[in-house]
Design an enzyme around this catalytic site. Structure first.
Site, PDB file in Angstrom:
ATOM      1  N   LYS A  36       0.599   5.820  -0.078  1.00 31.87           N
ATOM      2  CA  LYS A  36      -0.207   6.975   0.015  1.00 31.87           C
ATOM      3  C   LYS A  36      -0.057   7.728  -1.057  1.00 31.87           C
ATOM      4  CE  LYS A  36      -0.106   6.124   4.516  1.00 31.87           C
ATOM      5  NZ  LYS A  36      -1.625   5.665   5.011  1.00 31.87           N
ATOM      6  N   HIS A  80      -7.008  -1.541  10.345  1.00 30.73           N
ATOM      7  CA  HIS A  80      -5.819  -0.692  10.342  1.00 30.73           C
ATOM      8  C   HIS A  80      -4.940  -0.837  11.755  1.00 30.73           C
ATOM      9  CE1 HIS A  80      -4.428   3.249  12.210  1.00 30.73           C
ATOM     10  NE2 HIS A  80      -4.049   3.382  10.964  1.00 30.73           N
ATOM     11  N   GLU A 123      -3.339  -5.280   8.491  1.00 33.07           N
ATOM     12  CA  GLU A 123      -2.512  -4.510   8.002  1.00 33.07           C
ATOM     13  C   GLU A 123      -1.244  -4.618   8.638  1.00 33.07           C
ATOM     14  OE1 GLU A 123      -3.299  -0.167   8.478  1.00 33.07           O
ATOM     15  OE2 GLU A 123      -1.736   0.337   7.068  1.00 33.07           O
ATOM     16  N   LYS A 135       0.926  -1.344   0.150  1.00 29.04           N
ATOM     17  CA  LYS A 135      -0.174  -0.311   0.137  1.00 29.04           C
ATOM     18  C   LYS A 135       0.708   1.328   0.065  1.00 29.04           C
ATOM     19  CE  LYS A 135      -2.662   1.413   3.640  1.00 29.04           C
ATOM     20  NZ  LYS A 135      -3.609   1.344   4.616  1.00 29.04           N
TER      21      LYS A 135
HETATM   22  O1  OAA Z   1      -0.708   7.296   7.552  1.00 24.57           O
HETATM   23  C1  OAA Z   1      -1.455   6.846   8.366  1.00 24.57           C
HETATM   24  O2  OAA Z   1      -2.293   7.491   9.196  1.00 24.57           O
HETATM   25  C2  OAA Z   1      -2.034   5.340   8.657  1.00 24.57           C
HETATM   26  C3  OAA Z   1      -2.971   5.000   7.591  1.00 24.57           C
HETATM   27  O3  OAA Z   1      -3.505   5.586   6.994  1.00 24.57           O
HETATM   28  C4  OAA Z   1      -2.902   3.434   7.223  1.00 24.57           C
HETATM   29  O4  OAA Z   1      -2.138   2.687   7.651  1.00 24.57           O
HETATM   30  O5  OAA Z   1      -3.917   3.057   6.475  1.00 24.57           O
HETATM   31 MG    MG Z   2      -5.260   4.580   6.017  1.00 24.09          MG
END
Ligand code: OAA
Ligand code: MG
Length: 389
Positions: free
Chosen positions: A183, A321, A340, A181
């Protein structure tokens, strides 16, 4: 049998990483130790817990109200006499004394962290791994012996170019993960598309890549990303808009037929129910990501799972999560769809037991009483200092 002390401390999990909404330069979490008068192997049983990344330590709330509700309660009211153990449900009720309904912001994190430590103690008192205890009590003794996991990372990071992003993703594949995954949403769409295409060069197939917008987008941006990523057939498109904007989530399903995921920032079974009632989530393909360590713990999580069942959702659609061992136990013991994993970030709280390898994206659990913290040495060192120091 009684809880003789509850200790908490705030520890840093700061790092220079960022998602579309926050950076983690000042991120903390709470660690809790529940000390009992039960002796196992010549030592008092101590249950441990911590909260997931993203919500900061909750020591003030614990000190101001929650801890005293346990230590000042009549110990007998917190005991499960049938099982000769502590009663997590009675402890939860005591924690929530004089708390109004609604407003599930952050106190759910304080309670969830204490609840994790209580369950760790309960499983230790019973002498079983927590996932076995959960399967024995609530799933006719049937546990999953391994859990599907995916590697979460792909954060924005100063000086992180595509070469580094690709190397990170390759290292997850090398460590046995099939799905990774990353961002999205902190840079313009065309730049994110280049990042996605770079990662696809490594993972080969869109079904092996999930993307997470961390609630950043308005509807228009969410739809623009949906149109742009559709051809890649990604594993899921996560937390597109504000976590409480169920109408936005529902409208997105008119623009994106592929799987979506959300729910990590919903902190109660009532909020989860609202998502399923009003968010247009599709039980045949979407995923929900409720995280017990942020949402009043496992006692509440069972209510959330009941809400899902009542609304026709399989527990296999839940992939929590947080990348922690508590959710891993819940996944194995209560038959979730997976968990996760943060192989590199949020250490020592991310990741699972030492020496248990991920194989074909599945991970096993250690065969020790409790959640399994003692099998993760860097994490246990932090906990032990609190509990035994
Ligand atoms: O970056 C974050 O706040 C963690 C997050 O969304 C994830 O692990 O899905
Ligand atoms: Mg997330």
């Amino acid at each position: 049998m009684r809880i003789v002390d509850i200790r908490e401390k705030t520890v840093s999990i700061a790092s220079p990483i960022a998602n579309a909404y926050i950076d983690f330069s000042k991120m903390t979490c709470s660690v809790v130790a529940v000390i009992t008068d039960v002796i196992r192997d010549g030592k008092p049983v101590i249950g441990y817990g911590f909260n997931s990344n993203g919500r900061y330590g909750q020591g003030a709330l614990m000190r101001d109200r929650f801890l005293a509700r346990i230590t000042e309660a009549d110990p007998d009211t917190l005991v499960d006499h049938e099982n000769n153990n502590l009663d997590p449900f009675a402890i939860w009720k005591a924690l929530m004394t004089n708390e109004k309904p609604g407003g599930h912001g952050e106190r759910s994190v304080a309670v969830g962290t204490i609840d994790m430590a209580v369950w760790d103690a309960v499983a230790k008192i019973e002498g079983k791994p927590l996932y076995r205890l959960l399967a024995d009590r609530y799933r006719n003794g049937v546990a999953d012996d391994k859990v599907w996991v995916y590697a979460a990372g792909g954060y924005y990071y100063p000086g992180k170019d595509q070469t580094k992003l690709k190397a990170e993703m390759q290292s997850y594949l090398d460590r046995g993960y099939d799905v990774v995954k990353m961002k999205i949403g902190a840079v313009p769409l065309d730049e994110d598309i280049r990042r996605i295409e770079a990662v696809l060069e490594v993972v080969g197939d869109g079904r092996r890549l999930a993307v997470d917008a961390n609630g950043r987008f308005d509807l228009e941006t969410g739809i623009a990303y949906a149109e742009a990523i559709k051809p890649y057939n990604l594993f899921w498109y996560e937390e597109v808009g504000d976590p409480l904007d169920y109408a936005l989530q529902a409208e997105l399903t008119n623009h994106y037929e592929l799987p979506m995921a959300t729910g990590e920032n919903l902190f109660s079974h009532q909020d989860a129910r609202n998502l399923l009632r009003h968010g247009g989530m599709r039980p045949d393909r979407d995923f929900v990501q409720f995280d017990c360590a942020l949402s009043y713990g496992l006692v509440e999580y069972m209510r959330t799972l009941k809400v899902m069942e009542d609304m026709g959702w399989s527990s296999r659609r839940v992939v929590p999560h947080g990348g922690h061992q508590m959710s891993l136990n819940i996944a194995a013991g209560l038959h979730l769809g997976g968990n996760e994993s943060y192989p590199d970030v949020f250490q020592p709280f991310g990741g699972f037991a030492d020496g248990i390898k991920v194989e074909n994206s599945y991970v096993g659990l250690p065969d020790i009483p409790g959640v399994g913290f003692e099998a993760k040495s860097a994490l246990y060192a932090v906990m032990r200092e609190l509990g035994e120091g």
